[in-house]
Structures are given as C-alpha cells and as structure tokens.
Design a protein around this motif. Structure first.
Motif, short mmCIF file in Angstrom:
data_model
loop_
_atom_site.label_atom_id
_atom_site.label_comp_id
_atom_site.label_asym_id
_atom_site.label_seq_id
_atom_site.Cartn_x
_atom_site.Cartn_y
_atom_site.Cartn_z
N ARG A 210 19.74 25.79 -23.10
CA ARG A 210 19.44 27.21 -22.98
C ARG A 210 18.82 27.56 -21.63
O ARG A 210 19.04 28.63 -21.07
CB ARG A 210 18.45 27.60 -24.08
N GLY A 211 18.04 26.62 -21.11
CA GLY A 211 17.35 26.83 -19.85
C GLY A 211 18.31 27.14 -18.71
O GLY A 211 17.95 27.86 -17.77
N GLN A 212 19.53 26.62 -18.79
CA GLN A 212 20.51 26.88 -17.74
C GLN A 212 20.93 28.35 -17.75
O GLN A 212 21.08 28.98 -16.72
CB GLN A 212 21.73 25.97 -17.92
N ALA A 216 19.94 31.11 -14.81
CA ALA A 216 20.95 31.99 -14.22
C ALA A 216 20.52 33.45 -14.37
O ALA A 216 20.68 34.27 -13.45
CB ALA A 216 22.30 31.76 -14.89
N GLN A 225 29.07 35.72 -15.05
CA GLN A 225 28.84 34.88 -13.87
C GLN A 225 28.15 33.58 -14.25
O GLN A 225 28.47 32.51 -13.73
CB GLN A 225 27.97 35.63 -12.85
N HIS A 229 29.92 30.13 -13.37
CA HIS A 229 29.41 29.32 -12.27
C HIS A 229 28.39 28.28 -12.70
O HIS A 229 28.13 27.33 -11.97
CB HIS A 229 28.77 30.23 -11.21
N VAL A 230 27.78 28.47 -13.87
CA VAL A 230 26.70 27.56 -14.27
C VAL A 230 27.07 26.77 -15.53
O VAL A 230 26.97 25.55 -15.56
CB VAL A 230 25.39 28.34 -14.50
N PRO A 233 31.10 24.78 -15.69
CA PRO A 233 31.21 23.55 -14.89
C PRO A 233 30.43 22.39 -15.51
O PRO A 233 30.82 21.24 -15.34
CB PRO A 233 30.61 23.94 -13.54
N GLN A 234 29.35 22.69 -16.21
CA GLN A 234 28.57 21.61 -16.82
C GLN A 234 29.07 21.27 -18.22
O GLN A 234 28.83 20.18 -18.73
CB GLN A 234 27.09 21.99 -16.88
N VAL A 310 29.40 13.83 -13.65
CA VAL A 310 28.25 13.74 -12.74
C VAL A 310 27.11 14.61 -13.18
O VAL A 310 25.97 14.38 -12.82
CB VAL A 310 28.65 14.14 -11.31
N ALA A 311 27.40 15.62 -13.97
CA ALA A 311 26.39 16.65 -14.23
C ALA A 311 25.65 16.39 -15.53
O ALA A 311 25.61 17.24 -16.40
CB ALA A 311 27.04 18.01 -14.24
N ARG A 312 25.11 15.21 -15.69
CA ARG A 312 24.37 14.95 -16.93
C ARG A 312 22.88 15.09 -16.69
O ARG A 312 22.36 14.65 -15.70
CB ARG A 312 24.67 13.55 -17.45
N GLY A 313 22.21 15.72 -17.65
CA GLY A 313 20.75 15.80 -17.62
C GLY A 313 20.20 16.74 -16.57
O GLY A 313 20.88 17.29 -15.77
N PHE B 73 10.41 27.68 -13.92
CA PHE B 73 10.24 27.14 -15.28
C PHE B 73 9.48 25.82 -15.26
O PHE B 73 9.49 25.09 -14.26
CB PHE B 73 11.61 26.86 -15.90
N HIS B 77 14.95 23.56 -14.66
CA HIS B 77 16.25 24.16 -14.95
C HIS B 77 17.10 24.34 -13.71
O HIS B 77 17.72 25.39 -13.51
CB HIS B 77 16.09 25.51 -15.67
N LEU B 78 17.14 23.31 -12.88
CA LEU B 78 18.09 23.34 -11.77
C LEU B 78 19.49 23.17 -12.34
O LEU B 78 19.67 22.60 -13.41
CB LEU B 78 17.79 22.20 -10.79
N PHE B 79 20.49 23.69 -11.60
CA PHE B 79 21.88 23.55 -12.05
C PHE B 79 22.36 22.16 -11.68
O PHE B 79 22.49 21.83 -10.51
CB PHE B 79 22.75 24.63 -11.42
N GLY B 80 22.62 21.36 -12.71
CA GLY B 80 22.88 19.93 -12.50
C GLY B 80 24.13 19.61 -11.72
O GLY B 80 24.24 18.55 -11.11
N HIS B 81 25.09 20.53 -11.72
CA HIS B 81 26.36 20.23 -11.05
C HIS B 81 26.34 20.67 -9.59
O HIS B 81 27.33 20.48 -8.89
CB HIS B 81 27.50 20.92 -11.78
N LEU B 90 23.79 29.98 -4.76
CA LEU B 90 24.64 30.57 -5.82
C LEU B 90 24.37 32.06 -6.02
O LEU B 90 25.29 32.88 -5.94
CB LEU B 90 24.43 29.80 -7.14
N ARG B 123 21.89 16.18 -5.36
CA ARG B 123 21.94 16.82 -6.66
C ARG B 123 20.60 16.62 -7.37
O ARG B 123 19.88 15.68 -7.06
CB ARG B 123 23.05 16.19 -7.50
#
Lengths: 313, 231
Positions: A210-212, A216, A225, A229-230, A233-234, A310-313, B73, B77-81, B90, B123
């Motif tokens: 949820r934090g993502q 955003a 958006q 964009h967020v 992709p993850q 690549v986008a884990r965690g 935060f 909550h950085l965007f991991g990708h 962004l 990253r």
C-alpha cells in the motif's frame, strides 16, 4: 536429521517412475501390441518425389539441365528437376512419359497440426492480455456496479466449461459476426484465459505494498499514473510465474478447438490414427510435442522472471 | 504572515472508533512542530490528514495557495523498480511535466542536498536504510514543497543511521523549511523544534513551546514521557 545426501529423496521418485514404466511395458506386451514407430515418419516430415511429364510430345535436346523441344517448336524445361535415368539426347518423348522427377520435403499432418497449435496458442496468449488487464481493473474499481460487473464476468467465464464456451462462441457469436473458425477459436480461447489472467493481475497488483500507492499519491500522481508508473512495473515480476502456468494451460486447452474442426495437434493425431492404426505411437508423439511446447514456454517465462525479477522488497 | 497549513477541529474514526478528535494546528512559514505521544495516540493519523493521505470525518483543513506538501514515510516507500534519481524525477516529469533533462538536473540537486549524489544510479535495494530515507527526503524536496511532513522518519533505523537522517532534516530546518514531525527522537525535538503537541488517546493533551515541554516544571505526564524517552 542430517543435512547430507538423502538417497531416498533422489532414488524414490526414480524407482517409482521406473516401476510405473515397467508396469506400462508389461501391460502393453500382454496386449500383444505391435509397435510400428515407422508409421509416424511420413506424418512428421517426408521426402516427396514429384513425377514430371512433358506437356506435348517432343525430342530431348539436353539432359542436364533437361530441355525438350516440343512438337510445336517451343521448348519445355525445368530447372530444379532431375531427368530420369536412361533418358538420352535425341530420344523422342510422349506426354505420358515420366521424363523427370522433382524431390522436395513434405511437412506431414502431425507437424502441420503442431504449427496450428503454436499459431493459435501464441495469438490467443497475446489477445488474452488486454481483456485480462481490463477485467482486472474493472474488478478493482471503487464504484460497486463496475466492480460487480467485473466479478460477474470473471465468474461466468471461470464457471462454465471451455468446451461449452467454444461451441457457444463459434456457433452463436461467430455466426452473428461472421467470424472465421480460426478467429472464433482464438477469441474463445483468449476470453477464457483472460478471466484467469485478470485474477492473476489483480493478485499481483494487490501484492504491491500500500505504501507504494501512498508514496505516489503524496508526490501528486493520480491513480492512473500511479498504476502505470509505480504499481504495474513492480507487479509484473510477481505475476510472471502464474501467467506462465496459465499460458501453459492455454496451450493444452487449445486441443479443445478440434471440436470446431480446426486441425490442431490433437485432431491431426486422431486423423493419423485413423489412417495408420498406431494409436500408442501417435498419442505418445502428440504428448511429446505438447511437452516440447510447454517446456519451451516454461523456460522462456523463467528467463523473463530472472530478467525482470529485480524489484523485490 | 499567513499560515501555510491550517487545521481546525480535525477528527477521524476507523470503524466507528475515534482515533483523533479536535485536532487543530496553524503552521506559519518556517515553523517546526513536533507531534509527540505514545503509540496509538493519533499522531500519525493527524499527519496523514494534513498530507491528504486520509480524509477527515470532521473539521477543516486548508493550505495556502500554491503551497505543496512533501511527505516522508517511516518505511521510506521508495519505488523499488527505479533508481534513486528516477525516484526523484518521476513526479517532476509525470506531474509537473518537466523535460527529462530539467527533471534530472533538479533531482540531482536534491540528491546533492541530502549528500547522495554519488548514489543516484543505485536502486533502493542497494541502499542502506539511512541512504534510502535520505533519497525519500530528496524525492519530496525536488517538488519544492512549502511544508515537509515527516512520519517517524528514523523509527526504522538504528540510532547511528538515524542521526545521519536527522542531520539532513536539521539542515532543512536551518534553511527555513516549515515542517511537522512525528518522532520519538526527543533530542532532535529539543534542539530543532519550536512547538510541541503532545497527543494522548486521540486528543491534544498538551501544547506549548519546546522549552516548556522539557522544563522541570512541566506537568507530571509530560515529565514521565520525557524521562522515559531520555533513558
């Protein structure tokens, strides 16, 4: 428990497999089945010899390359053919004479069926993604009527047999819209898959913390958006394994399209059995070909997982 | 001077339970306010209402025209990708519509400010917790906010790393950035913050200048809280 080599972990399944295979062989021997693997050959790929005859009577002027002067004075020749043995320059030939032969490869019915299965499956996979994504988004709408519509569509598609859907789609929708068999088959298959894709996409999107979304939001991105964009992709690496499994199911489910007379791998197999009376050989070959397709797709998906994971965690 | 942020009698319920009631705050330019209190006292809720992350059930909230709010935060909550730099560009590109080059320039300056220009292409997974939080601060800063809101910015970090993040926030305060912080770092509150709001059970239990909060003659409840946090 020791962490060393545990013989039974490796040997157990092997012994089980060997035992089952042994039972199968014993059963087949008991049936007095006569194996004829060679019957499969022409249905995979075969060399075909085409006999060539001159259009009119004439006289051989040259053998390599073959050139015949016809009675009307014109010349008849062929480039990629071979004159039959014993044909000599100056010899007279008649329209019924076999003067040359052309050798070529003929793709057998089994491989043609494989080709159709590959074509149908790939197209259906591609076509299933946009409606799958749309259904997932519909299913996740805040407005209850839209959300319920999404749920209803997904449940209807998942709750009825694919075979029935193919019939309904081909005979009802296909007839109304004048769709070709192939198109109707691909669309039916991809709509069926789209319902499952939708749930996979939704689960992946909901698995992104949820934090993502909130990060955003505080940056001023609107929902679309943020999704584009967020979140997506993850979510993509998270949905790949399940999507891979779903698309493998699609390849196997495409065998049901034989009911609307599409000669896919399965239907080709049935037709070859009718011609050769070698059901075991044909079904084993058909199974092996499906396995080639599904294993390749599985390997491709695992490759993508490594690339995008690549986008884990 | 007009207030950047004004909250009047904000209230919030979750599932019928009131978690915040009658929260009021007026934040003038350059003001530095800390929300303190035990867990579950409603401080994070208050901050989320100020940021617009949640909507209040009661009360009024207003922002000065053109005043943007930055939010940091607890869990970054950085965007991991995306790389550190892309995390910053962004919103510049997609929300403010800047060209790629201009966005990179501004994001680069923000990363420079938090001391992470050298890590721009990493990253989040390759950053330490302290670095990640500083990138999160840079990400908020490059949008040029009028107010920064920090929700326990150092609670996920070890004490040493926390100091490196607090240094960055201190520097921001020194250059006049208005801010509201929820934090347990009382040392930082004592040396950087002007006003303390002490919340308990969803209400502002005590409010006043920082010096009074730490004074020996503060109310017993405040003394208990301060002593527990300095132990």
């Amino acid at each position: 428990m020791s962490a060393g080599w545990r013989p039974w972990a490796t040997l157990g399944p092997l012994l089980l497999a060997a035992g089952l295979l042994g039972l199968l062989v014993a059963a087949v021997m008991g049936m007095d089945y006569h194996w004829r693997w060679s019957a499969l050959g022409p249905h995979l790929i075969s060399e075909q010899v085409e006999s060539l005859r001159p259009p009119q009577a004439g006289t051989v002027r040259s053998v390599a390359p073959l050139q015949i002067e016809l009675r009307d004075g014109s010349h008849w020749q062929c480039a990629d053919c071979q004159a039959v043995e014993g044909l000599q320059i100056g010899a007279p030939v008649w329209p019924e004479d076999r003067v040359a032969e052309r050798r070529g490869w003929h793709i057998g019915l089994l491989l043609q069926g494989l080709g159709l299965t590959v074509q149908v499956s790939l197209l259906a996979i591609l076509v299933s993604i946009p409606p799958g994504l749309a259904l997932a988004l519909l299913r996740m709408q805040r407005a209850a009527p839209l959300r319920r519509l999404g749920i209803a569509l997904i449940e209807i598609i998942r709750g009825t047999p694919l075979l029935v859907q193919i019939f309904l789609f081909y005979f009802l929708v296909g007839t109304l819209l004048g769709l070709e068999r192939m198109t109707a088959g691909i669309v039916a298959l991809s709509l069926f898959t789209a319902a499952y894709v939708a749930e996979i996409v939704r689960a992946a999107i909901e698995s992104v913390p949820r934090g993502q979304w909130e990060a955003a939001q505080v940056l001023g991105l609107n929902r679309r958006q943020a999704l584009q964009h967020v979140i997506l992709p993850q979510a993509l690496p998270r949905m790949l394994p399940a999507l891979g499994g779903q698309f493998i199911l699609l390849i196997k489910d495409s065998s049901l399209l034989s009911v609307i007379a599409l000669t896919d791998l399965t239907k080709a197999g049935r037709e070859i059995i009718a011609a050769t009376f070698a059901p075991f050989e044909v079904w084993l070959a058909v199974a092996a070909l499906y396995l080639c397709l599904t294993l390749s797709l599985g390997a491709l998906v695992r490759h993508w997982e490594r690339r995008f994971g690549v986008a884990r965690g | 001077m007009a207030e950047l942020l004004t909250a009047q009698g904000l209230g919030k319920r979750y599932g019928g339970e009131p978690v915040l009631a009658d929260f009021s705050l007026a934040l003038p330019a350059h003001a530095r306010v800390a929300l303190l209190g035990p867990s579950g006292s409603g401080k994070s809720t208050a901050l989320r209402l100020l940021a617009g992350l949640d909507t209040a059930d009661a009360g009024e909230l207003s922002r000065a025209a053109g005043c943007r709010v930055g939010f940091v935060f607890q869990q970054f909550h950085l965007f991991g990708h995306l790389t550190a730099l892309q995390n910053c560009t962004l919103a510049l590109r997609k929300v403010q519509g800047l060209a790629e080059s201009e966005a990179r320039e501004r994001a680069g300056a923000a990363l420079e400010e938090v001391g992470l220009a050298a890590h721009a292409d990493k990253r989040p997974a390759a950053l330490s917790g302290g670095q990640a939080q500083r990138v999160a601060i840079a990400r908020a800063l490059c949008l040029q906010p009028g107010v920064m809101l920090f929700d326990e910015p150092t609670s996920a970090l070890d004490p040493e790393t926390a100091q490196e993040v607090l240094q960055v926030i201190r520097a921001l305060a020194r250059r006049g950035m208005a801010m509201v912080l929820v934090t347990h770092a009382v040392g930082f509150v004592r040396d950087t913050v002007d006003e303390v709001l002490f919340l308990e059970a969803g209400r502002i239990h005590w409010r006043g200048p920082t010096a009074d909060f730490f004074a020996a003659d503060a109310p017993p409840r405040i003394r208990r809280f301060v002593e527990a946090h300095q132990a």
